[in-house]
Design a protein around this motif. Sequence first.
Motif, PDB file in Angstrom:
ATOM      1  N   ALA A   1       0.818  -1.223   0.000  1.00 38.26           N
ATOM      2  CA  ALA A   1       0.000   0.000   0.000  1.00 38.26           C
ATOM      3  C   ALA A   1       0.845   1.263   0.000  1.00 38.26           C
ATOM      4  O   ALA A   1       0.320   2.356   0.201  1.00 38.26           O
ATOM      5  N   SER A   2       2.141   1.132  -0.218  1.00 39.69           N
ATOM      6  CA  SER A   2       2.985   2.292  -0.500  1.00 39.69           C
ATOM      7  C   SER A   2       2.694   2.750  -1.925  1.00 39.69           C
ATOM      8  O   SER A   2       2.554   1.930  -2.835  1.00 39.69           O
ATOM      9  N   ARG A   3       2.614   4.040  -2.151  1.00 42.97           N
ATOM     10  CA  ARG A   3       2.297   4.544  -3.482  1.00 42.97           C
ATOM     11  C   ARG A   3       3.336   4.069  -4.507  1.00 42.97           C
ATOM     12  O   ARG A   3       2.991   3.578  -5.583  1.00 42.97           O
ATOM     13  N   VAL A   4       4.609   4.216  -4.172  1.00 41.10           N
ATOM     14  CA  VAL A   4       5.668   3.875  -5.115  1.00 41.10           C
ATOM     15  C   VAL A   4       5.783   2.365  -5.296  1.00 41.10           C
ATOM     16  O   VAL A   4       5.873   1.860  -6.421  1.00 41.10           O
ATOM     17  N   ASN A   5       5.769   1.619  -4.195  1.00 42.84           N
ATOM     18  CA  ASN A   5       5.983   0.174  -4.275  1.00 42.84           C
ATOM     19  C   ASN A   5       4.882  -0.533  -5.049  1.00 42.84           C
ATOM     20  O   ASN A   5       5.146  -1.414  -5.877  1.00 42.84           O
ATOM     21  N   ASP A   6       3.632  -0.195  -4.780  1.00 45.98           N
ATOM     22  CA  ASP A   6       2.531  -0.859  -5.476  1.00 45.98           C
ATOM     23  C   ASP A   6       2.584  -0.589  -6.975  1.00 45.98           C
ATOM     24  O   ASP A   6       2.330  -1.479  -7.792  1.00 45.98           O
TER      25      ASP A   6
END
Length: 409
Positions: free
Chosen positions: A304-309
Amino acid sequence: MHEANGPLPTLALSALTVTTAAGPGKGALLDALRERRGALAPCDFLDVDLPTWIGRVAGLESVSLPSALADYDCRNNRLAELALQQDGFGEAVAAAVRRCGAHRIGVVLGTSTSGILHTELAFHERDPATGALPSPLHYATTHELSSAPRYLRKRLGLAGPTYAVSTACSSSGKVFASAQRLIAAGVCDAVVVGGVDSLCLTTLYGFASLELTSTGPCRPGDVERDGISIGEAAGFALVEPATAASDRGESSLCLFGVGESVDAHHMSSPHPEGKGAELAMRRALEAAGRAPDMVDYVNLHGTASRVNDAAEDRALEAVFGPGQACSSTKGWTGHTLGAAGITGLVTGALAIEHGFLPGTLNTERRDPAFSADYLLANRDMAARCVMSNSFGFGGNNCSLLFGRAEEAA
């Protein structure tokens, strides 16, 4: 015995267990998944003052270790002990000892912080006048990274190679690669693998300082996702050559292949195009001798991290093309860090055994930029082959490919 330089063996997942915030044992997690009942709650850990939600395992304060292992007492090893008591896991290991001998069974566990809370609390209790730490402070058996695998070795009466893997959130995925190599080299006939990570001040305040924690229950893949929910978990698997298990007529699930990579793009962020994640998934498929269209479901790292997802979705599209069925189950348990790999594998195993794919919890509106078939509701499906991803800081990536034993060939 396998040749050390030959292909790595397919492994039978002869016993599995996991304990998460959903409760002790596989059954508790299965019920939560089926009922779409999350286990996250507002942070109430010690005196932590952060506007975030966590996945806390209930009752660890009352768990007791055997008196002979009292020096190992800490939250992390209590969590390991609670998990050991579930799903007949200890009995399965005892049976393996009778078959193979204790010296032929290794222990390889993943963890990111081990029992660091034990030391954090010790510093909190320093003598105000002298700064002296409380005595005794059992650093080696609590805080040190090898604490949990050494505890399991003694607790289960094993005598094989024993060590920890600490590659952040991919730790308890990479242990399966270690087990394959130990068995392929002829060092072990079976290995107890898995991971354990418990709540501590370092991770809660550390992730908050990086502005990575969500102010509510995490929402993987949501267009308005705002960060992770930290959880704790312990899970273990007993693995052995698939041929040995099938000869006894006991094999049901097998690990087909493991893919590892290190992209080293950034200390705490993945490559924006998911290059390391893509490589790990491709290597898992290659190791298993499988084409992408043979994978029915991917259990995402999905924090649910913006970058990771976003990076993981791009990697998924590069490997599988658009429309790959996938979901994240962090909304049930939180991100269990060094135990994320084993939690994802057991979740995928439950999906295979019980004929459903879990839809992502808490997510209301899928990010329209994503190309994958990001499930938001449970789907009835008899999955045969599942991939589970776990990606960590520093670009440490691991993908596990597993499924029904009859698919092993």
